[in-house]
Design a protein around this motif. Structure first.
Motif, PDB file in Angstrom:
ATOM      1  N   MET A 117     -45.540 -15.666   2.106  1.00 29.51           N
ATOM      2  CA  MET A 117     -45.611 -14.142   2.140  1.00 29.51           C
ATOM      3  C   MET A 117     -44.321 -13.612   1.606  1.00 29.51           C
ATOM      4  O   MET A 117     -44.175 -12.665   0.728  1.00 29.51           O
ATOM      5  CB  MET A 117     -45.657 -13.466   3.497  1.00 29.51           C
ATOM      6  CG  MET A 117     -45.332 -11.989   3.601  1.00 29.51           C
ATOM      7  SD  MET A 117     -45.453 -11.294   5.487  1.00 29.51           S
ATOM      8  CE  MET A 117     -43.985 -11.947   5.873  1.00 29.51           C
ATOM      9  N   ARG A 118     -43.226 -14.137   1.428  1.00 24.08           N
ATOM     10  CA  ARG A 118     -41.800 -13.789   1.014  1.00 24.08           C
ATOM     11  C   ARG A 118     -41.862 -14.018  -0.592  1.00 24.08           C
ATOM     12  O   ARG A 118     -41.423 -13.290  -1.080  1.00 24.08           O
ATOM     13  CB  ARG A 118     -40.739 -14.989   1.433  1.00 24.08           C
ATOM     14  CG  ARG A 118     -40.192 -14.558   2.891  1.00 24.08           C
ATOM     15  CD  ARG A 118     -39.261 -15.702   3.353  1.00 24.08           C
ATOM     16  NE  ARG A 118     -38.400 -16.045   2.529  1.00 24.08           N
ATOM     17  CZ  ARG A 118     -37.016 -15.700   2.595  1.00 24.08           C
ATOM     18  NH1 ARG A 118     -36.804 -14.800   3.707  1.00 24.08           N
ATOM     19  NH2 ARG A 118     -36.293 -15.942   1.684  1.00 24.08           N
ATOM     20  N   GLN A 119     -42.627 -15.164  -0.954  1.00 23.02           N
ATOM     21  CA  GLN A 119     -42.687 -15.044  -2.367  1.00 23.02           C
ATOM     22  C   GLN A 119     -43.699 -13.969  -3.154  1.00 23.02           C
ATOM     23  O   GLN A 119     -43.273 -13.654  -4.038  1.00 23.02           O
ATOM     24  CB  GLN A 119     -43.693 -16.508  -2.668  1.00 23.02           C
ATOM     25  CG  GLN A 119     -42.975 -17.818  -2.187  1.00 23.02           C
ATOM     26  CD  GLN A 119     -41.487 -17.910  -2.434  1.00 23.02           C
ATOM     27  OE1 GLN A 119     -40.947 -17.736  -3.634  1.00 23.02           O
ATOM     28  NE2 GLN A 119     -40.860 -18.213  -1.499  1.00 23.02           N
ATOM     29  N   ARG A 120     -44.535 -13.431  -2.412  1.00 19.82           N
ATOM     30  CA  ARG A 120     -45.426 -12.291  -2.922  1.00 19.82           C
ATOM     31  C   ARG A 120     -44.636 -11.026  -2.885  1.00 19.82           C
ATOM     32  O   ARG A 120     -44.910 -10.166  -3.624  1.00 19.82           O
ATOM     33  CB  ARG A 120     -46.772 -12.443  -2.104  1.00 19.82           C
ATOM     34  CG  ARG A 120     -47.667 -13.404  -2.384  1.00 19.82           C
ATOM     35  CD  ARG A 120     -49.043 -13.224  -1.787  1.00 19.82           C
ATOM     36  NE  ARG A 120     -49.099 -13.120  -0.409  1.00 19.82           N
ATOM     37  CZ  ARG A 120     -49.176 -14.269   0.438  1.00 19.82           C
ATOM     38  NH1 ARG A 120     -49.489 -15.304  -0.092  1.00 19.82           N
ATOM     39  NH2 ARG A 120     -49.377 -14.126   1.618  1.00 19.82           N
ATOM     40  N   THR A 162     -52.975  -9.025   6.769  1.00 21.85           N
ATOM     41  CA  THR A 162     -52.866 -10.064   7.485  1.00 21.85           C
ATOM     42  C   THR A 162     -52.449 -11.258   6.422  1.00 21.85           C
ATOM     43  O   THR A 162     -53.019 -11.594   5.427  1.00 21.85           O
ATOM     44  CB  THR A 162     -54.167 -10.572   7.892  1.00 21.85           C
ATOM     45  OG1 THR A 162     -54.643  -9.701   8.778  1.00 21.85           O
ATOM     46  CG2 THR A 162     -54.017 -11.935   8.598  1.00 21.85           C
ATOM     47  N   PRO A 163     -51.124 -11.927   6.771  1.00 21.64           N
ATOM     48  CA  PRO A 163     -50.582 -13.007   5.946  1.00 21.64           C
ATOM     49  C   PRO A 163     -51.520 -14.188   6.076  1.00 21.64           C
ATOM     50  O   PRO A 163     -52.107 -14.574   7.219  1.00 21.64           O
ATOM     51  CB  PRO A 163     -49.216 -13.063   6.347  1.00 21.64           C
ATOM     52  CG  PRO A 163     -48.966 -12.121   7.605  1.00 21.64           C
ATOM     53  CD  PRO A 163     -50.318 -11.485   7.981  1.00 21.64           C
ATOM     54  N   VAL A 164     -51.567 -14.772   4.980  1.00 26.93           N
ATOM     55  CA  VAL A 164     -52.579 -15.979   5.059  1.00 26.93           C
ATOM     56  C   VAL A 164     -51.828 -17.327   4.195  1.00 26.93           C
ATOM     57  O   VAL A 164     -51.015 -17.103   3.411  1.00 26.93           O
ATOM     58  CB  VAL A 164     -54.002 -15.925   4.277  1.00 26.93           C
ATOM     59  CG1 VAL A 164     -54.800 -14.778   4.746  1.00 26.93           C
ATOM     60  CG2 VAL A 164     -53.615 -15.387   2.801  1.00 26.93           C
ATOM     61  N   PRO A 165     -51.920 -18.224   4.918  1.00 32.61           N
ATOM     62  CA  PRO A 165     -51.125 -19.645   4.494  1.00 32.61           C
ATOM     63  C   PRO A 165     -51.886 -19.878   3.062  1.00 32.61           C
ATOM     64  O   PRO A 165     -52.961 -19.587   2.833  1.00 32.61           O
ATOM     65  CB  PRO A 165     -51.545 -20.855   5.409  1.00 32.61           C
ATOM     66  CG  PRO A 165     -52.803 -20.366   6.135  1.00 32.61           C
ATOM     67  CD  PRO A 165     -52.774 -18.725   6.173  1.00 32.61           C
ATOM     68  N   PRO A 166     -51.037 -20.722   2.159  1.00 34.01           N
ATOM     69  CA  PRO A 166     -51.452 -20.921   0.893  1.00 34.01           C
ATOM     70  C   PRO A 166     -52.360 -22.300   0.797  1.00 34.01           C
ATOM     71  O   PRO A 166     -52.830 -22.574  -0.010  1.00 34.01           O
ATOM     72  CB  PRO A 166     -50.200 -21.193   0.162  1.00 34.01           C
ATOM     73  CG  PRO A 166     -49.521 -21.584   1.369  1.00 34.01           C
ATOM     74  CD  PRO A 166     -49.794 -21.137   2.404  1.00 34.01           C
ATOM     75  N   PHE A 167     -53.213 -22.487   1.947  1.00 32.68           N
ATOM     76  CA  PHE A 167     -54.340 -23.428   2.143  1.00 32.68           C
ATOM     77  C   PHE A 167     -54.999 -23.307   3.317  1.00 32.68           C
ATOM     78  O   PHE A 167     -54.578 -22.551   4.311  1.00 32.68           O
ATOM     79  CB  PHE A 167     -53.275 -24.997   2.195  1.00 32.68           C
ATOM     80  CG  PHE A 167     -52.576 -25.193   3.701  1.00 32.68           C
ATOM     81  CD1 PHE A 167     -53.276 -25.359   4.410  1.00 32.68           C
ATOM     82  CD2 PHE A 167     -51.474 -24.560   3.618  1.00 32.68           C
ATOM     83  CE1 PHE A 167     -52.457 -25.720   5.856  1.00 32.68           C
ATOM     84  CE2 PHE A 167     -50.733 -24.737   4.912  1.00 32.68           C
ATOM     85  CZ  PHE A 167     -51.075 -25.154   6.047  1.00 32.68           C
TER      86      PHE A 167
END
Length: 578
Positions: free
Chosen positions: A568-571, A418-423
């Motif tokens: 998610m693209r950054q990770r 599950t992708p999570v927002p950075p905040f």
């Protein structure tokens, strides 16, 4: 009627025959985007635009590129001057100047329009001439004999000056049906004076394929001339008419990029070439060029400042897009079952759209596009199908928002994916203020918990040009210190649609300003080195969707998805995600 002897080489240093195509001079793909296509409402090419269009068409391998009407339009005159000065170096195409025959009662060598054609230094000239007796007598206000003399005199002069000549017989099909002898007499005057191709023009665009093909065969049998075809799209048959004419014997076909042109447009170059190559097995482009069809279409749309037609044959984004679950089930077994050809052959791609019509096969195929093996997660497939159907009933739409759909699919697989927002949002507030002098300013404040080794509470306030811009600015201010990659991500487009869905009781849930709002956000991430980016744009782009009765909340939902996808693209690099 007989064909003339082979023409002498043109004095211009530019070629007068196409180069690099397997069929060579035996078959002509002739583009008139820069002249006939430029007559489309809403298109206005600068000289720099015209040079750019010509280079794209030459790179594709078009045989002849009609640059415009020198002497009639200053921009066209400048275009040919710059081409002659060396700004155009064609690898495949021959450059063509377009113009009219001499005027009635004037010697060809004394007609300034004819002189402008020679001064253009184009090695090929296409002359337009009336071939319908009604036009000759009513529009030109002359007689049939003088019209033929105008054609013959002008062609002879151009040939004597070393130019290759094509004749566009304007209104040919209407004229042939009204008075065939007059129409054929114009062709005879041109070819016997040295014209290489007699182009039959459906100028009003009123012909249908079967009758047009019959006339092309009749004219070919009666004259023996080399024939071309030029079709307008007023009946929606320009492409079909062009292909039918080729099947009937025409060996020169005139088109425009993306079908641009006056009124309903012209025969679309990409659809005509697509049909000739894939359906008639005619190699009319150089080796390796056919795969550039889609890219070239989109590049020329950008130059024209028009959005690409998503439903355009062969090259449109939706040309190989499948929405129905029945289609997806078959495609899962064999993509050829619902595609008339492999889309990659023309540089396009197959797409599966996941909507309320989608079944399990659609979801699995779409997941594969995202690099997700949903076939191994049947419960996730069921969850996605059910969620999409439920949300679309409330106004959501995922077929144009792949990023939001991918986030939904990843979440359905399990918590670990599950992708999570950075905040984490604590609250947001937006104020819109109108000052006494008429200025309108939006101010947004966000309170968020920024994720990291040591989560921190951040409050940021920013102004913006509207509530969404202000929210975006405030959120960026809060996140950028811990997420520096946000500097490379920008909102590139924002679309709002007012919906009027039905509630569970079958009654309208709202209308007008009280209706549900759907927001689509387009985001673009640029590479760290802007100079290394491709002509297609940034390093990546994606679209997210949000739906709510409040337009700000709908925008916020789409914005959160956009930033979650970016995080998610950054990770995980995009190549790995795909």
């Amino acid at each position: 009627m007989s064909r003339p002897d082979p023409h002498t080489p043109p004095r211009s240093q530019l070629r007068s025959v196409p180069a690099g195509t397997p069929l060579g001079d035996r078959f002509h793909v002739y583009d008139t985007t820069l002249r006939d296509g430029a007559q489309r409402e809403g298109i206005s090419y600068s000289v720099a635009d015209k040079l750019a269009v010509a280079r794209h068409l030459d790179a594709l391998g078009v045989g002849f590129i009609e640059g415009g009407w020198p002497g009639a339009l200053p921009k066209d005159t400048e275009f040919f001057a710059r081409a002659a000065a060396g700004e155009l170096e064609f690898r495949h195409a021959a450059l063509v100047a377009f113009g009219a025959t001499r005027k009635a009662g004037v010697r060809a060598e004394q007609d300034p329009q004819v002189r402008a054609l020679l001064d253009s230094q184009a090695p090929v000239v296409t002359l337009v001439a009336k071939s319908d007796r009604r036009h000759i007598e009513r529009a030109l206000r002359t007689d049939v004999a003088e019209n033929r003399a105008m054609v013959a005199d002008t062609v002879a002069l151009l040939r004597a000056e070393g130019r290759r000549v094509f004749l566009d017989a304007e209104h040919f099909f209407d004229g042939y049906l009204f008075d065939p002898d007059t129409a054929l007499g114009v062709l005879d005057a041109a070819v016997n004076a040295g014209a290489d191709v007699a182009v039959l023009c459906d100028t009003n665009g009123g012909m249908l394929p079967l009758r047009l093909a019959e006339i092309v065969r009749e004219v070919a049998d009666r004259t023996g001339f080399r024939l071309g075809i030029h079709c307008q799209d007023d009946t929606g048959c320009a492409v079909a008419n062009s292909v039918a004419a080729v099947q009937a014997g025409a060996s020169h076909v005139q088109c425009t990029a993306n079908g641009y042109g006056e009124r309903a447009g012209n025969a679309d170059l990409f659809a005509v070439v697509g049909n000739l190559v894939t359906k008639l097995d005619m190699p009319v482009l150089p080796d390796g060029a056919f795969v550039e069809l889609t890219r070239t279409s989109h590049a020329l749309a950008e130059i024209a400042n028009l959005a690409p037609d998503t439903h355009q044959a062969y090259v449109g984004a939706s040309a190989f897009a499948h929405k129905a679950g029945l289609h997806a089930s078959a495609i899962k077994v064999d993509p050829e079952l619902y595609n008339h050809m492999d889309p990659e052959v023309v540089g396009n791609r197959q797409r599966v759209l996941v909507t309320e019509m989608a079944g399990r096969a659609s979801v699995e195929l779409k997941g594969a596009e995202f690099g997700l093996d949903l076939a191994g997660h049947p419960e996730a497939v069921s969850s996605v199908v059910a969620t999409v159907k439920q949300r679309e009933a409330r106004g959501w739409s995922f077929e144009a928002a792949d990023a939001s759909l991918e986030l939904l699919m990843r979440s359905a697989i399990g918590p670990e994916r599950t992708p999570v927002p950075p905040f984490t949002l604590e609250s947001y507030r937006v104020i819109v203020e109108r000052t006494a002098d008429g200025d309108v300013v939006a101010e947004a404040t966000v309170k968020v918990i920024v994720d990291g080794p040591t989560p921190s509470r951040v409050i940021a306030t920013r102004e913006g040009n509207g509530p969404v811009n202000a929210l975006d600015a405030a959120l960026r201010a809060a996140l950028t210190p811990s997420c520096p990659w946000l500097d490379r991500v920008e909102l590139s487009d924002y679309k709002v649609r007012i919906l009027n869905p039905r509630n569970g009781a079958g009654h309208s849930a709202g209308h007008g300003t009280d209706a549900v709002t759907r927001v689509l956000l387009d985001s673009t991430e640029h590479s760290a080195d802007r100079s290394a980016e491709s002509a297609e744009g940034g390093a990546g782009s994606w679209t997210t969707v949000g739906v709510h009765s409040n337009v700000v909340e709908a925008s916020w939902l789409a914005l959160v998805d956009a930033l979650t996808y970016a995080s998610m693209r950054q990770r995980t690099p995009l190549a790995a995600l795909r």
